[in-house]
Scaffold this motif. Structure first.
Motif, PDB file in Angstrom:
ATOM      1  N   MET A 123      26.778 -41.781   9.333  1.00  0.00           N
ATOM      2  CA  MET A 123      26.986 -42.869   8.357  1.00  0.00           C
ATOM      3  C   MET A 123      28.481 -43.222   8.258  1.00  0.00           C
ATOM      4  O   MET A 123      29.333 -42.336   8.330  1.00  0.00           O
ATOM      5  CB  MET A 123      26.507 -42.420   6.971  1.00  0.00           C
ATOM      6  CG  MET A 123      25.015 -42.585   6.777  1.00  0.00           C
ATOM      7  SD  MET A 123      24.534 -44.312   6.851  1.00  0.00           S
ATOM      8  CE  MET A 123      23.301 -44.387   5.599  1.00  0.00           C
ATOM      9  N   GLY A 124      28.760 -44.493   8.056  1.00  0.00           N
ATOM     10  CA  GLY A 124      30.152 -44.947   7.984  1.00  0.00           C
ATOM     11  C   GLY A 124      30.776 -44.709   6.616  1.00  0.00           C
ATOM     12  O   GLY A 124      30.121 -44.258   5.682  1.00  0.00           O
ATOM     13  N   LEU A 125      32.047 -45.043   6.540  1.00  0.00           N
ATOM     14  CA  LEU A 125      32.801 -44.822   5.297  1.00  0.00           C
ATOM     15  C   LEU A 125      32.863 -46.092   4.462  1.00  0.00           C
ATOM     16  O   LEU A 125      32.996 -47.197   4.999  1.00  0.00           O
ATOM     17  CB  LEU A 125      34.234 -44.413   5.625  1.00  0.00           C
ATOM     18  CG  LEU A 125      34.497 -42.996   6.130  1.00  0.00           C
ATOM     19  CD1 LEU A 125      35.980 -42.820   6.397  1.00  0.00           C
ATOM     20  CD2 LEU A 125      34.015 -41.965   5.107  1.00  0.00           C
ATOM     21  N   ASN A 126      32.809 -45.915   3.152  1.00  0.00           N
ATOM     22  CA  ASN A 126      33.077 -47.072   2.301  1.00  0.00           C
ATOM     23  C   ASN A 126      34.595 -47.258   2.211  1.00  0.00           C
ATOM     24  O   ASN A 126      35.374 -46.391   2.643  1.00  0.00           O
ATOM     25  CB  ASN A 126      32.401 -46.917   0.932  1.00  0.00           C
ATOM     26  CG  ASN A 126      32.822 -45.664   0.201  1.00  0.00           C
ATOM     27  OD1 ASN A 126      34.009 -45.395   0.093  1.00  0.00           O
ATOM     28  ND2 ASN A 126      31.845 -44.900  -0.282  1.00  0.00           N
ATOM     29  N   LEU A 127      35.003 -48.390   1.650  1.00  0.00           N
ATOM     30  CA  LEU A 127      36.421 -48.747   1.608  1.00  0.00           C
ATOM     31  C   LEU A 127      37.229 -47.733   0.786  1.00  0.00           C
ATOM     32  O   LEU A 127      38.329 -47.319   1.178  1.00  0.00           O
ATOM     33  CB  LEU A 127      36.510 -50.146   0.983  1.00  0.00           C
ATOM     34  CG  LEU A 127      37.856 -50.723   0.677  1.00  0.00           C
ATOM     35  CD1 LEU A 127      38.696 -50.828   1.930  1.00  0.00           C
ATOM     36  CD2 LEU A 127      37.671 -52.119   0.078  1.00  0.00           C
ATOM     37  N   THR A 128      36.680 -47.329  -0.352  1.00  0.00           N
ATOM     38  CA  THR A 128      37.369 -46.375  -1.225  1.00  0.00           C
ATOM     39  C   THR A 128      37.665 -45.085  -0.466  1.00  0.00           C
ATOM     40  O   THR A 128      38.785 -44.571  -0.493  1.00  0.00           O
ATOM     41  CB  THR A 128      36.463 -46.049  -2.438  1.00  0.00           C
ATOM     42  OG1 THR A 128      36.078 -47.274  -3.027  1.00  0.00           O
ATOM     43  CG2 THR A 128      37.152 -45.167  -3.438  1.00  0.00           C
ATOM     44  N   ARG A 129      36.642 -44.569   0.193  1.00  0.00           N
ATOM     45  CA  ARG A 129      36.824 -43.302   0.915  1.00  0.00           C
ATOM     46  C   ARG A 129      37.806 -43.465   2.072  1.00  0.00           C
ATOM     47  O   ARG A 129      38.548 -42.545   2.391  1.00  0.00           O
ATOM     48  CB  ARG A 129      35.478 -42.771   1.412  1.00  0.00           C
ATOM     49  CG  ARG A 129      34.713 -42.089   0.284  1.00  0.00           C
ATOM     50  CD  ARG A 129      33.376 -41.557   0.706  1.00  0.00           C
ATOM     51  NE  ARG A 129      32.819 -40.777  -0.381  1.00  0.00           N
ATOM     52  CZ  ARG A 129      32.941 -39.444  -0.516  1.00  0.00           C
ATOM     53  NH1 ARG A 129      33.552 -38.749   0.414  1.00  0.00           N
ATOM     54  NH2 ARG A 129      32.438 -38.832  -1.557  1.00  0.00           N
ATOM     55  N   LYS A 130      37.820 -44.661   2.693  1.00  0.00           N
ATOM     56  CA  LYS A 130      38.784 -44.888   3.791  1.00  0.00           C
ATOM     57  C   LYS A 130      40.207 -44.756   3.253  1.00  0.00           C
ATOM     58  O   LYS A 130      41.046 -44.094   3.854  1.00  0.00           O
ATOM     59  CB  LYS A 130      38.624 -46.300   4.364  1.00  0.00           C
ATOM     60  CG  LYS A 130      37.541 -46.406   5.392  1.00  0.00           C
ATOM     61  CD  LYS A 130      37.618 -47.770   6.048  1.00  0.00           C
ATOM     62  CE  LYS A 130      36.409 -47.964   6.932  1.00  0.00           C
ATOM     63  NZ  LYS A 130      36.351 -49.283   7.523  1.00  0.00           N
ATOM     64  N   ILE A 131      40.455 -45.403   2.117  1.00  0.00           N
ATOM     65  CA  ILE A 131      41.827 -45.366   1.561  1.00  0.00           C
ATOM     66  C   ILE A 131      42.146 -43.948   1.089  1.00  0.00           C
ATOM     67  O   ILE A 131      43.230 -43.421   1.344  1.00  0.00           O
ATOM     68  CB  ILE A 131      42.007 -46.391   0.417  1.00  0.00           C
ATOM     69  CG1 ILE A 131      41.716 -47.803   0.930  1.00  0.00           C
ATOM     70  CG2 ILE A 131      43.415 -46.324  -0.169  1.00  0.00           C
ATOM     71  CD1 ILE A 131      41.894 -48.918  -0.082  1.00  0.00           C
ATOM     72  N   LEU A 132      41.189 -43.321   0.424  1.00  0.00           N
ATOM     73  CA  LEU A 132      41.440 -41.960  -0.073  1.00  0.00           C
ATOM     74  C   LEU A 132      41.698 -41.004   1.093  1.00  0.00           C
ATOM     75  O   LEU A 132      42.596 -40.166   1.036  1.00  0.00           O
ATOM     76  CB  LEU A 132      40.258 -41.471  -0.918  1.00  0.00           C
ATOM     77  CG  LEU A 132      40.166 -42.076  -2.322  1.00  0.00           C
ATOM     78  CD1 LEU A 132      38.882 -41.646  -3.014  1.00  0.00           C
ATOM     79  CD2 LEU A 132      41.381 -41.701  -3.182  1.00  0.00           C
ATOM     80  N   LYS A 133      40.917 -41.163   2.158  1.00  0.00           N
ATOM     81  CA  LYS A 133      41.067 -40.279   3.318  1.00  0.00           C
ATOM     82  C   LYS A 133      42.483 -40.416   3.905  1.00  0.00           C
ATOM     83  O   LYS A 133      43.131 -39.431   4.235  1.00  0.00           O
ATOM     84  CB  LYS A 133      40.020 -40.665   4.370  1.00  0.00           C
ATOM     85  CG  LYS A 133      39.666 -39.543   5.285  1.00  0.00           C
ATOM     86  CD  LYS A 133      38.462 -39.884   6.128  1.00  0.00           C
ATOM     87  CE  LYS A 133      38.529 -39.051   7.397  1.00  0.00           C
ATOM     88  NZ  LYS A 133      38.030 -39.737   8.551  1.00  0.00           N
ATOM     89  N   ALA A 134      42.928 -41.671   3.978  1.00  0.00           N
ATOM     90  CA  ALA A 134      44.257 -41.917   4.551  1.00  0.00           C
ATOM     91  C   ALA A 134      45.373 -41.396   3.639  1.00  0.00           C
ATOM     92  O   ALA A 134      46.515 -41.259   4.087  1.00  0.00           O
ATOM     93  CB  ALA A 134      44.434 -43.414   4.792  1.00  0.00           C
ATOM     94  N   ALA A 137      49.546 -54.809  -1.953  1.00  0.00           N
ATOM     95  CA  ALA A 137      49.262 -54.822  -0.516  1.00  0.00           C
ATOM     96  C   ALA A 137      47.974 -54.049  -0.246  1.00  0.00           C
ATOM     97  O   ALA A 137      47.810 -52.926  -0.726  1.00  0.00           O
ATOM     98  CB  ALA A 137      50.431 -54.213   0.251  1.00  0.00           C
ATOM     99  N   PRO A 138      47.058 -54.647   0.537  1.00  0.00           N
ATOM    100  CA  PRO A 138      45.766 -54.017   0.797  1.00  0.00           C
ATOM    101  C   PRO A 138      45.913 -52.631   1.428  1.00  0.00           C
ATOM    102  O   PRO A 138      46.810 -52.401   2.250  1.00  0.00           O
ATOM    103  CB  PRO A 138      45.097 -54.972   1.791  1.00  0.00           C
ATOM    104  CG  PRO A 138      45.849 -56.254   1.699  1.00  0.00           C
ATOM    105  CD  PRO A 138      47.216 -55.935   1.206  1.00  0.00           C
ATOM    106  N   GLY A 139      45.029 -51.727   1.023  1.00  0.00           N
ATOM    107  CA  GLY A 139      45.002 -50.402   1.630  1.00  0.00           C
ATOM    108  C   GLY A 139      45.987 -49.418   1.029  1.00  0.00           C
ATOM    109  O   GLY A 139      45.964 -48.234   1.353  1.00  0.00           O
TER     110      GLY A 139
END
Ligand code: MIC
Ligand code: SF4
Length: 649
Positions: free
Chosen positions: A1-12, A110-112
């Motif tokens: 399963m892919g990542l949602n946007l929140t988790r992408k930013i948190l992961k980074a 700024a996004p992200g």
């Protein structure tokens, strides 16, 4: 399963933890923002951390709350904020430049990126695809010093938007509809992530209206993806090069999904005295209105204000009605002036107020006794307007305009105005002349920080004793806001840099004897506050923790806490207890003598004895092992200072 946007930013941005829901995580913070009312404390705290320069990519200090300047205090605070910003490498947005969240969106967002702000409406930045979180000043001070931010991993809820808004229905109505469904505590420990085909129908400021008022549901934050619409917004702000695409994976997983069909939303209004008390405007049709105010960080974008101008053009504010306009930023003011919209307001008799928080936080334009005030703001807590008896309703700019026209609560769709769409400027008026940019390090070192006589040092709490003995100083009910605990308004706000003075107003609107009672008990070991569910909802003001701490409050025992206030209590060494059995709340009264065994907080439940009743109860707390160390030291600041004294151990 892919990542949602929140988790992408948190992961980074993850520094520690594994993103398991409910578990502690530490994240890196890219941007911080402060406003003047929380900023003076935040910078005093930052100063005492001994760091030479802010460690973030961008830290901005805004002045937007305390701009009435009745005497020297506000202006002295502004000077302090300006000089300390120059000393430590921050951007400083001067008074009159606009409301922090509006200006951050326009000029810095700024996004992200992650943004931590000492204001509960920091999630406005979610409109441009930032993970933007509101926090207490001390947490922001630590973030400015380069420390990661601690939170418990929230659930991520997908708000699946379909359809398109009907004419005269707007973003405010969407978030009011969500408030109707979730009320003021339905979002605690959750992040709302907006997705679905309806997202493309909303411009960035509309998205920001929705993420802004997510704070009212108790959400940790809300976020929209960064797409072509975001790109166009940034292009209009001359910042296209800072745009990046940020979206959830197609097969992203969420903890919950909520569907909203935008085409079914109707004009909504939150009734007194809670943003969660929402009904359709049509249900209140013809209610007589005495005051209308357009503005605040929720609804003062270019399109919001131009919409009102177009709707009221050629009409007069009726007799018996007073209307005011607070544009969100100087940029918007410049457009209104250049494009003739200001003239429409002036001709109609709408009163022009400064580009600031103003009436939203009770800084002027208070309604009359018992008056009905319709505001495009985000909070309508009792007394927040400056008038305890006023009845404040929260509505969209379209509904506010309709009320200006008729002097009554009016569904804007009933006015037979020809539907129109506001044409956005191809380039916004970009002019950062009222922002002071950071100085290079060698020059900033030479800046002298200026402090007025009202700026007093932060009080210090004693380390925790192994047994707390105290009296119940106050027992309050459900959904107590930080406005109840530490009121704002024109009289109290100028004291934000002076804890001994501001502490005289703790709970003043609820129980005028609280201050004296707390002071009397302070010498005898301090006191305890007892409350219901969602204690401390609303603003991020850490003064609602620092001032009670100064008055000797050692513990707050409630059914449940709101997120930011909970963190503020812990930061300042006040133990946040919850009743293990909620019914025990009914058994405790003002004046009861309480004893709590605090010798080992790592063991739960904690035993509490009501000496007056000779009864034992069980308490629990959400503290991590690190937070227990802070509490033992008398707060996070003491803990860090002791650590430095002991050579980092
Ligand atoms: C608010 O809207 O309640 C405030 C005033 O902006 C507060 C901050 C403060 O009390 O200074 C907030 O939202 O955090
Ligand atoms: Fe200012 Fe009101 Fe927004 Fe708070 S909610 S930041 S007081 S405009």
């Amino acid at each position: 399963m892919g990542l949602n946007l929140t988790r992408k930013i948190l992961k980074a941005h993850l520094v520690e933890g594994d993103l398991t829901v409910g578990k502690p995580i530490l994240i890196k913070i890219d941007h911080t923002l402060t406003q003047d009312a929380t900023g003076t404390m935040a910078y005093l705290e930052f100063e005492s951390l001994g760091v030479d320069r802010v460690q973030t990519e961008k830290s901005v200090s805004y002045v937007d709350h305390n701009t009435l300047q009745e005497d020297f205090k506000n202006d002295d605070d502004h000077t302090f904020l300006r000089t300390i910003a120059q000393r430590y490498g921050l951007y400083y947005s001067r008074p009159g430049n606009g409301i922090c969240h509006q200006v951050h969106l326009e000029r810095f967002g700024a996004p992200g990126k992650t943004l931590l702000g000492s204001d509960s409406h920091t999630p406005t930045g979610g409109g441009i695809g930032m993970l933007a979180i509101g926090a207490g000043g001390l947490d922001v001070a630590f973030a400015m010093a380069g420390e990661p931010y601690f939170l418990k991993m929230p659930k991520v809820v997908k708000i699946n938007l379909t359809g398109k808004l009907q004419p005269f229905v707007s973003a405010k109505d969407v978030v009011l509809e969500l408030l109707k469904r979730f009320n003021v505590k339905g979002g605690v420990n959750k992040i709302f992530e907006y997705a679905g085909p309806g997202v493309k129908t909303l411009e960035v400021p509309e998205r920001a209206t929705i993420t802004n008022m997510g704070a009212e549901m108790g959400l940790t934050t809300s976020i929209f993806p960064s797409d072509e619409i975001t790109k166009n917004y940034m292009k209009r702000q001359n910042r296209e090069e800072q745009w990046v695409k940020f979206e959830a994976d197609r097969d992203a997983e969420y903890d919950e999904i909520v569907d909203i069909d935008l085409s079914k939303i109707v004009p909504m209004v939150a009734q007194p005295h809670s943003p969660g008390n929402v009904v359709a405007v049509s249900e209140l049709a013809d209610l007589e209105v005495n005051q209308i105010v357009v503005g605040s960080c929720t609804n003062s974008s270019y399109a919001d204000i131009v919409t009102v101008a177009k709707m009221i053009e050629g009409r007069q504010v009726p007799i018996g009605v007073s209307a005011g306009l607070l544009p969100g930023s100087r940029q918007i003011m410049q457009h209104l002036a250049a494009e003739g919209y200001l003239k429409i307001f002036i001709d109609s008799g709408v009163r022009l107020l400064e580009s600031s928080c103003g009436a939203c936080i009770g800084m002027g334009f208070a309604p009359g006794d018992n008056a009905v005030s319709v505001r495009t703001f985000n909070r309508n807590f009792e007394g927040r307007s400056g008038t305890k008896t006023a009845k404040v309703y929260l509505a969209s700019p379209e509904t506010a305009a309709a009320c200006i026209i008729t002097g009554k609560m009016t569904d804007p769709r009933t006015l037979n105005i020809k539907p129109f769409k506001v044409k956005l400027p191809s380039k916004y008026s970009v002019d950062d002349k009222r922002i002071i940019f950071p100085l290079p390090a060698d020059l900033s070192m030479k800046i002298e920080v200026k402090r007025g006589p009202n700026i007093k040092p932060l009080p210090i709490k004693e380390p925790l004793k192994s047994k707390l003995e105290g009296e119940v100083l106050i027992k309050v009910g459900e959904d107590i806001t930080t406005d109840h605990i530490m009121p704002a308004g024109a009289k109290v706000l100028p004291l934000r840099s002076n804890i001994p003075e501001i502490s005289k107003f703790v709970f003043s609107s609820v129980d005028k004897d609280f201050y004296q009672r707390a002071l009397d008990k302070k010498e005898k070991g301090g006191g305890i506050i007892v409350g219901g569910e969602n204690y401390g909802q609303g603003s991020s003001r850490e003064h609602a923790a620092i001032a009670p701490m100064y008055l000797g409050v050692n513990a707050v025992i409630v059914k449940s806490f709101a997120r930011i206030h909970l963190a503020n209590l812990v930061n300042f060494g006040i133990i946040p207890f919850e009743f293990k059995n909620k019914a025990d709340y009914d058994d405790i009264f003002l004046g009861d003598k309480i004893e709590i065994d605090t010798s080992d907080l790592s063991k739960q439940p904690v035993s509490m004895k009501n000496i007056t009743k000779n009864k034992i109860y069980e308490l629990v707390h959400p503290l991590t092992s690190e937070e227990i160390l802070w509490i033992k030291a008398g707060g996070k600041m003491n803990f860090i200072r002791n650590k430095h004294k002991n050579g980092g151990k």
